[in-house]
Design an enzyme around this catalytic site. Sequence first.
Site, PDB file in Angstrom:
ATOM      1  N   SER A 134       0.855  -1.182   0.000  1.00 18.45           N
ATOM      2  CA  SER A 134       0.000   0.000   0.000  1.00 18.45           C
ATOM      3  C   SER A 134       0.891   1.233   0.000  1.00 18.45           C
ATOM      4  CB  SER A 134      -0.880  -0.042   1.252  1.00 18.45           C
ATOM      5  OG  SER A 134      -1.672   1.123   1.333  1.00 18.45           O
TER       6      SER A 134
ATOM      7  N   LYS B 213      -0.895  -0.822  -4.495  1.00 14.57           N
ATOM      8  CA  LYS B 213      -2.153  -0.125  -4.162  1.00 14.57           C
ATOM      9  C   LYS B 213      -1.812   1.321  -3.875  1.00 14.57           C
ATOM     10  CE  LYS B 213      -4.776  -0.159   0.162  1.00 14.57           C
ATOM     11  NZ  LYS B 213      -5.522  -1.028   1.103  1.00 14.57           N
ATOM     12  N   LEU B 214      -2.456   2.228  -4.612  1.00 13.57           N
ATOM     13  CA  LEU B 214      -2.220   3.650  -4.389  1.00 13.57           C
ATOM     14  C   LEU B 214      -3.339   4.221  -3.545  1.00 13.57           C
ATOM     15  CD1 LEU B 214      -1.196   4.894  -7.971  1.00 13.57           C
ATOM     16  CD2 LEU B 214       0.289   4.042  -6.130  1.00 13.57           C
ATOM     17  N   LYS B 215      -2.985   4.946  -2.514  1.00 10.17           N
ATOM     18  CA  LYS B 215      -3.981   5.688  -1.739  1.00 10.17           C
ATOM     19  C   LYS B 215      -4.391   6.904  -2.563  1.00 10.17           C
ATOM     20  CE  LYS B 215      -4.203   3.468   2.221  1.00 10.17           C
ATOM     21  NZ  LYS B 215      -5.485   2.943   2.733  1.00 10.17           N
TER      22      LYS B 215
ATOM     23  N   ASP C 139      -7.195   2.927  -3.223  1.00 15.00           N
ATOM     24  CA  ASP C 139      -7.964   2.913  -1.975  1.00 15.00           C
ATOM     25  C   ASP C 139      -8.244   4.350  -1.550  1.00 15.00           C
ATOM     26  OD1 ASP C 139      -9.106   2.462   0.488  1.00 15.00           O
ATOM     27  OD2 ASP C 139      -7.358   1.481   1.378  1.00 15.00           O
TER      28      ASP C 139
ATOM     29  N   ASN D  63     -10.376   5.220   1.124  1.00 18.61           N
ATOM     30  CA  ASN D  63     -10.723   5.374   2.549  1.00 18.61           C
ATOM     31  C   ASN D  63     -11.868   6.376   2.748  1.00 18.61           C
ATOM     32  OD1 ASN D  63      -7.401   4.736   2.979  1.00 18.61           O
ATOM     33  ND2 ASN D  63      -8.838   3.616   4.276  1.00 18.61           N
TER      34      ASN D  63
ATOM     35  N   GLU E 204     -11.099   0.631  -3.866  1.00 14.31           N
ATOM     36  CA  GLU E 204     -11.433   0.237  -2.496  1.00 14.31           C
ATOM     37  C   GLU E 204     -12.111   1.396  -1.759  1.00 14.31           C
ATOM     38  OE1 GLU E 204      -7.955  -1.300  -0.574  1.00 14.31           O
ATOM     39  OE2 GLU E 204      -8.852  -1.280   1.421  1.00 14.31           O
TER      40      GLU E 204
ATOM     41  N   ASP F  40     -14.034  -2.153   2.213  1.00 14.37           N
ATOM     42  CA  ASP F  40     -13.147  -2.385   3.354  1.00 14.37           C
ATOM     43  C   ASP F  40     -13.911  -1.936   4.607  1.00 14.37           C
ATOM     44  OD1 ASP F  40     -11.275  -2.061   5.405  1.00 14.37           O
ATOM     45  OD2 ASP F  40      -9.801  -0.968   4.236  1.00 14.37           O
TER      46      ASP F  40
ATOM     47  N   LYS G 276     -10.174  -7.654   6.956  1.00 13.38           N
ATOM     48  CA  LYS G 276      -9.248  -7.307   8.042  1.00 13.38           C
ATOM     49  C   LYS G 276      -9.851  -7.891   9.300  1.00 13.38           C
ATOM     50  CE  LYS G 276      -7.694  -2.858   6.209  1.00 13.38           C
ATOM     51  NZ  LYS G 276      -8.013  -1.416   6.244  1.00 13.38           N
TER      52      LYS G 276
ATOM     53  N   GLY H 191      -4.508  -4.745   5.669  1.00 16.24           N
ATOM     54  CA  GLY H 191      -3.491  -4.552   6.698  1.00 16.24           C
ATOM     55  C   GLY H 191      -3.760  -3.284   7.474  1.00 16.24           C
TER      56      GLY H 191
HETATM   57  O1  SMG Z   1      -0.712  -2.773   6.654  1.00 17.68           O
HETATM   58  O2  SMG Z   1       0.056  -2.234   4.711  1.00 17.68           O
HETATM   59  C1  SMG Z   1      -0.709  -2.078   5.647  1.00 17.68           C
HETATM   60  C2  SMG Z   1      -1.695  -0.937   5.584  1.00 17.68           C
HETATM   61  C3  SMG Z   1      -2.485  -1.006   4.340  1.00 17.68           C
HETATM   62  O3  SMG Z   1      -3.555   0.806   3.314  1.00 17.68           O
HETATM   63  C4  SMG Z   1      -3.538   0.067   4.260  1.00 17.68           C
HETATM   64  N1  SMG Z   1      -4.438   0.121   5.253  1.00 17.68           N
HETATM   65  O4  SMG Z   1      -7.680   1.250   4.410  1.00 17.68           O
HETATM   66  O5  SMG Z   1      -6.638  -0.480   3.801  1.00 17.68           O
HETATM   67  C5  SMG Z   1      -6.672   0.556   4.443  1.00 17.68           C
HETATM   68  C6  SMG Z   1      -5.508   1.054   5.262  1.00 17.68           C
HETATM   69  C7  SMG Z   1      -5.911   1.333   6.676  1.00 17.68           C
HETATM   70  C8  SMG Z   1      -4.847   1.901   7.518  1.00 17.68           C
HETATM   71  S1  SMG Z   1      -4.276   3.404   6.933  1.00 17.68           S
HETATM   72  C9  SMG Z   1      -3.403   4.231   8.136  1.00 17.68           C
HETATM   73 MG    MG Z   2      -8.655   0.216   2.820  1.00 20.25          MG
END
Ligand code: SMG
Ligand code: MG
Length: 369
Positions: A136, A162-164, A190, A192, A215, A240, A264, A292
């Site tokens: 990520s 995976k790009l935020k 993703d 969020n 996501e 998610d 998760k 994660g």
């Molecule tokens: O453990 O690599 C990891 C984090 C992966 O992007 C990740 N987690 O929404 O999936 C998600 C985020 C939640 C935590 S972001 C601080």
């Molecule tokens: Mg996510």
Amino acid sequence: MRLEHVELINVEVPLVSPFRTSFGIEYVHEVLLVHVITDQAEGWAECVAMERPAYSSEYGSGAAAVLREFFIPELMQLGDNLTAESIASTLHWAKGHRMSKAAIETAVLDAQLRATDQSLASYLGAVKDRVPAGVSVGIHDSIDALLTSVQGYLDEGYLRIKLKIEPGWDLEPVRVVRETFGADMLLQVDANTAYTRVDGPHLAQLDAFDLLLIEQPLDEEDIVGHALLAKSVQTPICLDESIVSANIAADAIEMGATTIINIKPGRVGGYLEGVRIHDVCAERNIPVWCGGMLELGIGRAANVALAALPNFTLPGDTSASSRYFAEDITEPFVLEDGYVRVPQGPGIGVTPIPETLARFTVNTERISR
Ligand code: SMG
Ligand code: MG
């Protein structure tokens, strides 16, 4: 089994680089570890609640409070009748607090499996001895900096990027990453929950980049919004934050809100519920992958065991320890040809290295029967 003592351990481990998402930026990983001492064995778990209630309503000090005030005393009162499998029903009266429930259930399960010399992977139904690793990648200050990071992860061997994303950091970074690294790279995004229902036409422009999935674009409670969005966007929607139980998973699939699910265990109340979601999805031909929460080795070990179940058909956010930490509190998880090895020892298969744990510990609280 009988629960004699529980230690709530606050640790703070620096990140190798800041991790920015649409809801905030993290520099140091502050996490609550749960260490149970039963009459038969000890067990460990990591509570995935973050420091602030920004990913979900749960947060670290709140998680410690509900464990200390309610969950631990109640489980201690069970005396000899404690089993990992009975925890969810014992604590069912308490609304929410799934990350706290997951942490205590996992620690007890770890102890129970160590006492019977069985690995978590075999207990959960794992069919693989290694799992493909994705990574990520946070929001960066510039496209150049992003490209440098992605190149580094690909050089290390990660099999999926995976790009935020967030409004203002979406089409352009995705386009440049796709064009720079080519059509074969497995790529997903993703958000969020950073978008709203009116963003359908904007998000549909991501269809041009052949993403595996988008996501959680919308609010966690907006299942209907995701179903509507799925009609205007060709890229699969993957939930998610919205998926907090097997029942919600079944409903969201039924409504057409999600065609892939990120599991998760902390978000859904534990590994046992995680397996139920895996099964609900398998019955409906919905692929899953393991998310994660920047876990240390304790949490990562258990996630990797879950990710070895048969319907985990996409690479997860099950990266190596070095993705986040220069030093882990357990033996680090390492990348081998893009894969991470599933621990085979009893329970979660790893334990903290005492000196390292001590160095990162900021507080320990012991609760006794
Ligand atoms: O453990 O690599 C990891 C984090 C992966 O992007 C990740 N987690 O929404 O999936 C998600 C985020 C939640 C935590 S972001 C601080
Ligand atoms: Mg996510």
